[in-house]
Design an enzyme around this catalytic site. Structure first.
Site, PDB file in Angstrom:
ATOM      1  N   VAL A   1       0.769  -1.201  -0.070  1.00  0.00           N
ATOM      2  CA  VAL A   1      -0.067  -0.041  -0.127  1.00  0.00           C
ATOM      3  C   VAL A   1       0.831   1.374  -0.020  1.00  0.00           C
ATOM      4  CG1 VAL A   1      -1.636   1.338   1.265  1.00  0.00           C
ATOM      5  CG2 VAL A   1      -1.901  -1.220   1.121  1.00  0.00           C
TER       6      VAL A   1
ATOM      7  N   GLU B   1      -4.020 -14.667   1.945  1.00  0.00           N
ATOM      8  CA  GLU B   1      -2.581 -14.544   2.801  1.00  0.00           C
ATOM      9  C   GLU B   1      -2.128 -15.874   2.983  1.00  0.00           C
ATOM     10  OE1 GLU B   1      -1.100 -11.937   3.879  1.00  0.00           O
ATOM     11  OE2 GLU B   1      -2.675 -10.463   3.348  1.00  0.00           O
TER      12      GLU B   1
ATOM     13  N   VAL C   1     -11.458   0.775   6.059  1.00  0.00           N
ATOM     14  CA  VAL C   1     -12.695   0.081   5.711  1.00  0.00           C
ATOM     15  C   VAL C   1     -13.169   0.229   4.338  1.00  0.00           C
ATOM     16  CG1 VAL C   1     -14.955  -0.020   6.165  1.00  0.00           C
ATOM     17  CG2 VAL C   1     -13.619   0.682   7.762  1.00  0.00           C
TER      18      VAL C   1
ATOM     19  N   GLY D   1     -11.182  -0.170   1.466  1.00  0.00           N
ATOM     20  CA  GLY D   1     -10.161   0.333   0.437  1.00  0.00           C
ATOM     21  C   GLY D   1     -10.683   1.668  -0.214  1.00  0.00           C
TER      22      GLY D   1
ATOM     23  N   LYS E   1     -13.718  -3.962  10.649  1.00  0.00           N
ATOM     24  CA  LYS E   1     -14.231  -2.830   9.923  1.00  0.00           C
ATOM     25  C   LYS E   1     -15.903  -2.556  10.402  1.00  0.00           C
ATOM     26  CE  LYS E   1     -11.522  -4.139   6.030  1.00  0.00           C
ATOM     27  NZ  LYS E   1     -11.527  -5.342   4.893  1.00  0.00           N
TER      28      LYS E   1
ATOM     29  N   GLY F   1      -1.960 -15.991  -4.649  1.00  0.00           N
ATOM     30  CA  GLY F   1      -1.662 -14.704  -3.910  1.00  0.00           C
ATOM     31  C   GLY F   1      -2.864 -13.983  -3.574  1.00  0.00           C
TER      32      GLY F   1
ATOM     33  N   ASP G   1     -11.142  -9.509  10.404  1.00  0.00           N
ATOM     34  CA  ASP G   1     -10.990  -8.351   9.593  1.00  0.00           C
ATOM     35  C   ASP G   1     -12.524  -7.685   9.056  1.00  0.00           C
ATOM     36  OD1 ASP G   1      -9.173  -7.146   7.398  1.00  0.00           O
ATOM     37  OD2 ASP G   1     -10.998  -7.688   6.427  1.00  0.00           O
TER      38      ASP G   1
HETATM   39  N1  HSE Z   1      -7.482  -8.619   3.740  1.00  0.00           N
HETATM   40  C1  HSE Z   1      -8.678  -7.576   3.556  1.00  0.00           C
HETATM   41  C2  HSE Z   1      -9.567  -8.374   2.375  1.00  0.00           C
HETATM   42  C3  HSE Z   1      -8.014  -6.273   2.925  1.00  0.00           C
HETATM   43  O1  HSE Z   1      -9.367  -9.529   1.973  1.00  0.00           O
HETATM   44  O2  HSE Z   1     -10.591  -7.484   2.000  1.00  0.00           O
HETATM   45  C4  HSE Z   1      -7.706  -5.381   3.987  1.00  0.00           C
HETATM   46  O3  HSE Z   1      -8.586  -5.114   4.944  1.00  0.00           O
END
Ligand code: HSE
Length: 426
Positions: free
Chosen positions: A15, A191, A133, A135, A206, A188, A202
């Site tokens: 980023v 993760e 939140v 992107g 958010k 890829g 995650d």
């Molecule tokens: N790992 C997150 C996703 C992106 O897969 O949306 C970053 O918050």
């Protein structure tokens, strides 16, 4: 004459690299639009010797955080480290020193928002987090500014791209979770350690941020019920599809008076729902305000340039601000008018069972549901027997979460085994 603003980076991975590219490649347009030029004076990295795609000018890279935090010329710090530690302490230190912070760090933010907010207010620094939140989707600014004339009753959506990609492929290919995850990791697209994404955390970080802004009251991360996608079976996606539903990992927040429910879990939605067509790694947020009605925002939730789009927009806002603004609620650990956590929400359910195929079994399931006030909307019995048992699929009307839990525990397990339970958002 353009105004020159000196900034520092904490971290420069994917980023950070996107922000570097956007700030450099788009510098003249930015100057033309805003009258601002940026000098990236210091970039904190873990190793000075690592081979990098970006050719940083001499003296910019440093492995000492004080070179960023103690530099009086740096007025804005962009944080790209991610995770709670040490990012949270360094954001806090920057704010205490009066430096404005722009961050994509939802973890540090969701867990330490009250302290960060206080540090920013005390020193008058700005704290900008659009990229934390979804992107590129400008949902934070929308909630903070553009929807101020609304009382928002619900906000829910697909806020994690990795899980949306996995569920999309499971739905298209009829594949099992573990096979798609392994393939996504090879490509890829997930993760190497996917737990924060696939276990729903995650999305929960958010959701805590979105719900707090939407409902103008702090909704701590700990209040979010979290269930990931690791137990989702291809068979359930198939059974849902036969009934006209698509499975998504939804982050759901609803408010009724002071009562707030926040939950992240796999959820069936009708194929006609706008969120059902949000596929692959896309994110989308759906909400209802009493004045604006229903709205949906869709876009890329991750990636170097989409995330940089949000960060650079925040940077421009921060650099142009004469006075920074803060969220419109008492953002402390124990606010005087706390929102109340509702854990007994109403929702419809999808239940798949294996039942002994003999008279009275269906009646016994229906009776147990009825005892707990759970009303059946749809019931399907699949034709083929496996070991003398048949598959039963139910969709219920709205029922209380707790009533459903009790009903399922009370079903006669000699006759019926409950294979899967998923929630349905109509
Ligand atoms: N790992 C997150 C996703 C992106 O897969 O949306 C970053 O918050």
């Amino acid at each position: 004459m353009d105004k020159l603003v000196k900034i520092g980076f904490l971290g420069c991975g994917n980023v950070g690299g996107g922000v570097w590219k956007l700030l450099n490649g788009f510098a003249d347009d930015i100057a033309h639009r805003t009258g601002l030029r940026f000098e990236i004076k210091k970039v904190l990295v873990r190793s000075l010797n690592k081979q990098r795609e970006i050719d940083f000018p001499d003296g910019v890279l440093t492995d000492c955080v004080d070179d960023v935090l103690n530099d009086p010329e740096i007025s804005i710090v962009l944080e790209f480290l991610g995770g709670e530690k040490p990012a949270h302490q360094w954001i806090q230190m920057a704010l205490e020193r009066g430096k404005t912070v722009v961050t994509a760090n939802k973890v540090a933010f969701a867990l330490h928002w009250p302290e960060l907010h206080k540090a920013a207010q005390d020193s008058g620094a700005g704290l900008y987090y659009e990229a934390a939140v979804c992107g590129a989707i400008p949902i934070i600014h929308t909630l903070e500014q553009s929807l101020q004339a609304n009382r928002i009753s619900y906000i829910y959506g697909i806020v994690n791209g990795t899980t949306n990609y996995i569920l999309t492929r499971m739905s298209r290919e009829g594949a099992e979770y573990s096979d798609v995850l392994a393939d996504a990791q090879k490509l890829g697209l997930a993760e190497p350690d996917p737990s924060s994404d696939v276990e729903g955390f995650d999305a929960a970080y958010k959701l805590s941020i979105l719900a707090s802004l939407a409902f103008h009251g702090r909704v701590p991360f700990e209040n979010v019920y979290v269930e990931g996608i690791t137990k989702v079976q291809a068979e359930d996606i198939r059974c849902g599809q036969e009934l006209g539903y698509t499975l998504k990992l939804l982050a759901i927040a609803k408010r009724d008076g002071l009562s707030v429910e926040t939950r992240v879990h796999p959820t069936f939605i009708k194929n006609e729902h706008p969120l059902a067509s949000v596929s692959d790694a896309f994110n989308a947020v759906f909400l209802r305000g009493h004045a604006c009605g229903e709205m949906m925002f869709m876009g890329r939730g991750a990636g170097d340039l989409p995330t940089a789009s949000a960060i650079v927009s925040d940077l421009l806002r921060a650099a142009a601000a004469e006075k920074h603004s803060y969220p419109t609620f008492e953002n402390v650990v124990n606010p005087s008018v706390p929102l109340q956590k509702n854990t007994d929400w109403q929702t419809a359910f999808y239940v798949r069972m294996l039942a002994v195929d003999k008279p009275g079994v269906l009646a016994s399931v229906a009776q147990t549901f009825s005892l707990y006030g759970v009303s059946i909307a749809v019931m399907q019995q699949k034709g083929d027997q496996t070991d003398g048992r048949v598959t039963l699929v139910f969709i219920t009307h709205q029922a209380s979460e707790q009533a459903m839990t009790h009903a399922l525990k009370s079903i006669n397990s000699d006759l019926v085994s409950v294979e899967s339970v998923l929630r349905v958002e109509n």
